[in-house]
Motif scaffolding. Structure first.
Motif, short mmCIF file in Angstrom:
data_model
loop_
_atom_site.label_atom_id
_atom_site.label_comp_id
_atom_site.label_asym_id
_atom_site.label_seq_id
_atom_site.Cartn_x
_atom_site.Cartn_y
_atom_site.Cartn_z
N GLU A 1 82.24 -42.05 -19.45
CA GLU A 1 82.74 -43.06 -18.12
C GLU A 1 81.99 -44.36 -18.15
O GLU A 1 82.40 -45.49 -18.01
N GLU B 1 83.75 -48.15 -18.23
CA GLU B 1 83.49 -49.07 -17.25
C GLU B 1 82.86 -50.33 -17.69
O GLU B 1 83.52 -51.54 -17.29
N ASN B 2 82.10 -50.33 -18.76
CA ASN B 2 81.34 -51.71 -19.16
C ASN B 2 82.50 -52.28 -20.15
O ASN B 2 82.60 -53.63 -20.08
N GLY C 1 80.76 -54.99 -22.33
CA GLY C 1 81.93 -55.80 -21.70
C GLY C 1 82.15 -57.18 -22.59
O GLY C 1 83.59 -57.27 -22.73
N THR D 1 85.73 -52.31 -20.46
CA THR D 1 86.73 -53.15 -19.48
C THR D 1 86.49 -54.08 -18.66
O THR D 1 87.11 -54.72 -17.81
N ALA D 2 84.94 -54.06 -18.69
CA ALA D 2 84.32 -55.34 -17.66
C ALA D 2 84.64 -55.00 -16.17
O ALA D 2 84.79 -56.01 -15.41
N LEU D 3 84.75 -53.85 -15.81
CA LEU D 3 85.20 -53.65 -14.31
C LEU D 3 83.89 -53.68 -13.63
O LEU D 3 83.84 -54.33 -12.72
N GLY D 4 82.73 -53.33 -14.26
CA GLY D 4 81.48 -53.46 -13.52
C GLY D 4 81.30 -52.87 -12.06
O GLY D 4 81.15 -53.89 -11.36
N TYR D 5 81.77 -52.00 -11.56
CA TYR D 5 81.48 -51.48 -10.30
C TYR D 5 80.17 -51.70 -9.60
O TYR D 5 80.09 -51.98 -8.53
#
Length: 152
Positions: free
Chosen positions: A93, A97-98, A121, A100-104
């Protein structure tokens, strides 16, 4: 920092290799499919070509995220919760997240590996961009075959 750049570069090049193999698979598969679907309506041919392309690209991206997750696990670094939301996920997970460069921002890599998230990313962005180029090339291929068929 150098250790992170070298390790991130190695994993990135491994992922570039995976993407190159999958791109070659797409090229071979779509050219064969285009010849075998010559008798179909243009819309059905386009759907078939894009379905194969998207399926192979999704497999490629999941494999690439898995490579990052495996690296995180092998490197043995901890994922630190920033305290905003309790993170229950694992390396996969975190890698997704990294990648896809979502970076929550809810978790970061610990133990001196904070730079690996942005490296992941960047690798993901490059590979996603590559996928977009492949999709457009398949659409061009379909257009060439449709145009060829209409001229007959």
């Amino acid at each position: 920092m150098l250790k992170q750049l070298v390790a991130g570069g190695f994993v990135s090049f491994l992922n570039f290799g995976i993407h190159a193999v999958m791109t070659a698979l797409i090229v071979v598969a779509t050219h064969r499919l285009a010849r075998r679907t010559d008798h179909l309506h243009a819309l059905l041919r386009m759907i078939a070509l894009l379905a194969v392309t998207m399926f192979v690209l999704m497999i490629a991206h999941v494999l690439e995220v898995t490579v990052w997750a495996a690296f995180y696990n092998l490197a043995g670094f901890a994922i630190q919760d920033t305290g905003t939301v309790r993170f229950a996920g694992g390396y996969f997970e975190f890698a997704f997240e990294n990648y896809t460069a979502l970076g929550y921002g809810d978790v970061v890599a610990g133990n001196g590996w904070r730079l690996i998230g942005p490296i992941t990313g960047l690798n993901g962005l490059l590979l996603i961009g590559w996928s977009v180029a492949v999709i457009f090339e398949v659409m061009r291929l379909a257009d060439v075959y449709v145009g060829r068929r209409e001229k007959r």
